[in-house]
Design a protein around this motif. Structure first.
Motif, PDB file in Angstrom:
ATOM      1  N   THR A 603      -9.465  25.793  -2.997  1.00 33.65           N
ATOM      2  CA  THR A 603      -9.290  24.345  -3.144  1.00 33.65           C
ATOM      3  C   THR A 603     -10.047  23.640  -2.031  1.00 33.65           C
ATOM      4  OG1 THR A 603      -7.087  24.688  -4.102  1.00 33.65           O
ATOM      5  CG2 THR A 603      -7.611  22.480  -3.294  1.00 33.65           C
ATOM      6  N   VAL A 604     -11.018  22.830  -2.407  1.00 25.44           N
ATOM      7  CA  VAL A 604     -11.887  22.163  -1.422  1.00 25.44           C
ATOM      8  C   VAL A 604     -12.196  20.742  -1.874  1.00 25.44           C
ATOM      9  CG1 VAL A 604     -13.000  24.240  -0.520  1.00 25.44           C
ATOM     10  CG2 VAL A 604     -13.938  23.128  -2.546  1.00 25.44           C
ATOM     11  N   MET A 609     -17.960  21.392  -2.278  1.00 24.25           N
ATOM     12  CA  MET A 609     -17.942  22.432  -3.310  1.00 24.25           C
ATOM     13  C   MET A 609     -19.244  23.225  -3.352  1.00 24.25           C
ATOM     14  SD  MET A 609     -17.136  22.116  -7.371  1.00 24.25           S
ATOM     15  CE  MET A 609     -15.787  21.005  -7.062  1.00 24.25           C
ATOM     16  N   GLY A 610     -20.375  22.543  -3.208  1.00 27.69           N
ATOM     17  CA  GLY A 610     -21.665  23.231  -3.256  1.00 27.69           C
ATOM     18  C   GLY A 610     -21.790  24.269  -2.159  1.00 27.69           C
ATOM     19  N   GLY A 625     -15.406  29.162 -12.763  1.00 28.62           N
ATOM     20  CA  GLY A 625     -15.228  27.780 -13.208  1.00 28.62           C
ATOM     21  C   GLY A 625     -14.756  26.888 -12.082  1.00 28.62           C
ATOM     22  N   MET A 626     -14.725  25.582 -12.356  1.00 23.53           N
ATOM     23  CA  MET A 626     -14.267  24.589 -11.393  1.00 23.53           C
ATOM     24  C   MET A 626     -13.319  23.636 -12.099  1.00 23.53           C
ATOM     25  SD  MET A 626     -18.032  24.117  -9.825  1.00 23.53           S
ATOM     26  CE  MET A 626     -18.653  24.813 -11.353  1.00 23.53           C
ATOM     27  N   THR A 627     -12.174  23.361 -11.479  1.00 19.83           N
ATOM     28  CA  THR A 627     -11.160  22.509 -12.086  1.00 19.83           C
ATOM     29  C   THR A 627     -10.770  21.399 -11.132  1.00 19.83           C
ATOM     30  OG1 THR A 627     -10.271  24.462 -13.219  1.00 19.83           O
ATOM     31  CG2 THR A 627      -8.898  22.482 -13.197  1.00 19.83           C
ATOM     32  N   ALA A 637     -12.827  28.728  -9.013  1.00 20.87           N
ATOM     33  CA  ALA A 637     -12.298  30.045  -9.380  1.00 20.87           C
ATOM     34  C   ALA A 637     -13.440  31.052  -9.385  1.00 20.87           C
ATOM     35  CB  ALA A 637     -11.635  29.991 -10.759  1.00 20.87           C
ATOM     36  N   ALA A 638     -13.208  32.192  -8.754  1.00 18.03           N
ATOM     37  CA  ALA A 638     -14.263  33.208  -8.659  1.00 18.03           C
ATOM     38  C   ALA A 638     -13.639  34.587  -8.599  1.00 18.03           C
ATOM     39  CB  ALA A 638     -15.124  32.967  -7.419  1.00 18.03           C
TER      40      ALA A 638
END
Length: 692
Positions: A603-604, A609-610, A625-627, A637-638
């Motif tokens: 969570t950032v 995010m990049g 993905g990114m939420t 998510a990774a």
């Protein structure tokens, strides 16, 4: 210290970014109130609330420390809490004991990462907040810039109730916008003066804005104000109090801890605007009915332990907040969570490390028991005839893990005893034993957290230990089948010899298949009494693969054929033959090394995010993905190999200036790339040789 009723008690956590001056502010509040007769400083390591050797050495708070003061006819229980993310458990515990938060902001740095984290935690806990802008005497301190900064981060609810009198090294006092008076510092007090002419226009403008914001908390006052009616001072104060307690408004006050300016008016604000300790109802679970109920301060005795420490001389100390009833020094208490009676030692409060004896602790107050045998942080102490339980404190999961080794052989048991005691103090410490690697693992919130645990273990329990990166739980498997592989063990040495002979097929199973043994012997080529020995031999071989000695997984072995000798065959001979066949088959079946892969949710802030995604890509991560979550934040998510993220708590803090958080959970095993596998195998063989 005299006894106070709950309506005359305030409980306040002092929080902020590390370095903003929470401990200096606490020290100044103690001095201004007369609780101490000399104001000390962090640099000298002499402050009241930073007294542990680890705090003096690092010059930062690592514990939430109680500091009660008397102000007028009231008592304020201040709790000086740490400002670094590694010690968030101390803040979370303190927030369950208090009714409001005093957020300290550096007048030169403004809102920092720790400021935002403390604000968020206070909001989650439903606590009213007061912002105290410290260090107004510093060079480049600018009240207007800080106001804009605070409103940019937290919105228009930030409401100045004071203005600084003077700037930087000329800072000498405050302007009270409610009373429209100025107060010039004078020793451990201040002189009331008229507002200087050059400040009057700004003060009037801010007072008008204060009134406009205050009346929004009350519909009737707001309508009358909009119609042009004058709102009396008492009504304005009532509106301010209502707005602040509801969280609609957050008052902004200012001062300087070092110059002892603004601390008295800070305590006045706490008394005027925050909740008395018995004003709000609280929720508990009735242990008899299982129902969640709302109680008030007149209910039977109920208290919550929000902090536990171990003192080498006194033993275990349990800090508790009484929500209803009275706790007495001579009476037993009941721990409803453990369902155990406790007979405590002494009852007292603490100011830093100084104990102040008490005969009783009334509803709303905070006390300390010594020598509670069963009670831990988060437990409920209550009346046995009316058992209730508070919801547990929601501590974050530790994500930084290290293997711990005794420096002296034979002290492993001492280490475990010490760690168990330290886990009583700090619920964010988790100690486990890895059955595969045989390592003892200690998990905490970050590297500083773990380092301090080690220092405490040495200081309090005399046990020294080394920390190492944990051995990763690699596995081995195969990617092809090997058929008709023989294993023969034949030995003649006079008298009884040894003879065992098996023929096997080895093939891979799907992930998660474990180990499967199939018996296809027909005609007695291997007698029935030796087949369990063959299976046992294969099981033992699965514990240590041929590449680097890691456990093997996802393999099916079929016993197809073999032979025996009527005299020389034995269970041991067939186990040995099985081992020979296993190794030959695995060599022929394309063995591979597997590594654990974890699901990682980071969570950032959106702006970072990049950087986070780029960093995960360098760690062989696969972005899933990114939420978006709350405003301005997203979850990345990774899936990432554990070998790349064993230090991720430290890496993420550095990458996001401490604001990013993450959760991780084991998901599956997958092949290690060939080049990396070679290094892992070489490192493992080197460790094994060194151990020999």
């Amino acid at each position: 210290m005299k006894e106070y009723t709950g309506d005359k008690i305030r409980n306040v956590a002092i929080v902020g970014h590390g370095g903003a001056g929470t401990t200096s502010v606490t020290e100044a509040l103690l001095f201004r109130s007369g609780a101490i007769n000399r104001m000390c400083n962090v640099a000298d390591g002499t402050t009241t609330t930073d007294y542990e050797p680890e705090e003096i050495k690092r010059k930062v708070s690592v514990n939430a420390t109680l500091a009660p003061v008397e102000w007028g006819d009231n008592k304020i229980n201040f709790i000086d809490a740490p400002g670094f993310a590694d010690f968030v458990a101390e803040v979370k515990g303190a927030f369950r004991a208090v009714d409001s938060a005093l957020i300290v902001v550096d007048a030169t740095s403004g809102v920092q990462i720790g400021t935002e984290q403390c604000w968020k935690l206070a909001e989650e806990a439903g606590l009213p907040r007061i912002v105290f802008v410290n260090k107004m005497d510093r060079e480049n301190a600018d009240f207007d810039n800080i106001l804009d900064n605070l409103r940019g981060k937290f919105g228009k609810k930030i409401l100045p109730l004071q203005l600084p009198l003077g700037k930087e090294d000329k800072f000498e006092g405050l302007i009270d916008l409610f009373k429209m008076k100025a107060y010039r510092a004078n020793g451990n007090g201040s002189d009331e003066i008229e507002i200087p002419a050059e400040y009057m226009e700004t003060a009037e403008l801010h007072r008008e804005q204060m009134i406009e914001s205050a009346v929004e908390a009350d519909d009737d006052c707001m309508m009358r104000y909009l119609e042009g009616e004058k709102i009396e001072d008492k009504e304005i104060m009532d509106c301010l109090t209502k707005g602040i307690r509801s969280g609609l408004l957050c008052p902004m006050i200012c001062g300087s801890a070092i110059k002892n300016i603004g601390l008295g008016r800070c305590m006045n604000a706490v008394i005027d605007f925050t909740y008395p300790a018995v004003l709000r109802d609280y929720e508990v679970t009735n242990k008899t009915t299982g129902e969640v109920e709302k109680h008030d301060s007149n209910a039977p005795m109920a208290a919550m332990v929000f902090k536990t420490t171990s003192d080498p001389f006194v033993g275990r100390l349990s800090f508790f907040r009484v929500f209803s009833g009275i706790v007495t020094a001579d009476g037993p208490v009941y721990n409803s969570r453990r369902e155990m009676d406790e007979r405590p030692g002494n009852l007292f409060t603490m100011r830093g490390k100084t104990q102040i004896p008490l005969k009783s602790v009334k509803a709303g107050d905070i006390g300390v028991f010594s020598k509670l045998q069963y009670t831990a942080t988060g437990d409920t102490l209550c009346d046995k005839a009316n058992p209730v339980e508070f919801a547990p404190i929601n501590f974050p999961l530790p994500m930084y893990t290290r293997a711990i080794y005794a420096k002296k052989k034979g002290e492993e048991d001492k280490i475990m005893t010490a760690l168990n005691r330290l886990m009583d103090e700090d619920p964010t410490i988790i100690v486990t034993k890895n059955p595969v690697t045989k390592e003892t693992l200690i998990s905490g919130m970050g590297d500083q957290h773990i380092e301090i645990i080690m220092e405490r273990m040495l200081r309090k329990f005399g046990v020294d230990a080394d920390l190492r990166t944990p051995i990763i739980e690699y596995r081995e498997t195969i990617r092809a089948a090997a058929d008709n592989v023989e294993g023969k063990h034949k030995k003649q040495s006079g008298g009884h010899g040894q003879y065992g002979h098996v023929v096997i097929k080895m093939e891979p199973l799907p992930p998660g298949g474990g180990f499967e043994f199939v018996d296809e012997i027909f005609g007695g080529s291997v007698p029935r009494q030796y087949i369990p020995a063959v299976e046992k031999g294969m099981n033992e071989c699965m514990e240590k693969g041929i590449l680097a000695g890691y456990p093997c997984v996802d393999v099916r072995i079929t016993l197809k054929d073999g032979s025996y000798h009527p005299v020389d065959s034995s269970e041991m001979a067939f186990k040995t033959a099985s081992s020979i066949a296993f190794k030959k088959a695995m060599e022929a079946a394309k063995p591979v090394l597997l590594e654990p892969v974890y699901n990682l949710n980071v969570t950032v802030p959106d702006a970072m995010m990049g950087d986070v995604i780029g960093d995960l890509n360098t760690k062989r991560g696969r972005i899933l993905g990114m939420t978006p979550t709350e405003e301005g934040f997203s979850v990345v998510a990774a899936q990432v190999p554990y070998a790349e993220i064993s230090n991720y708590a430290v890496d993420l803090r550095a990458l996001t200036q401490g604001i990013g958080t993450f959760e991780m959970k084991f998901d599956h095993y997958e092949d290690v790339p060939a080049k990396l596998a070679e290094k892992v195998i070489a490192d493992k063989k080197a460790r094994d040789e060194a151990a020999e």
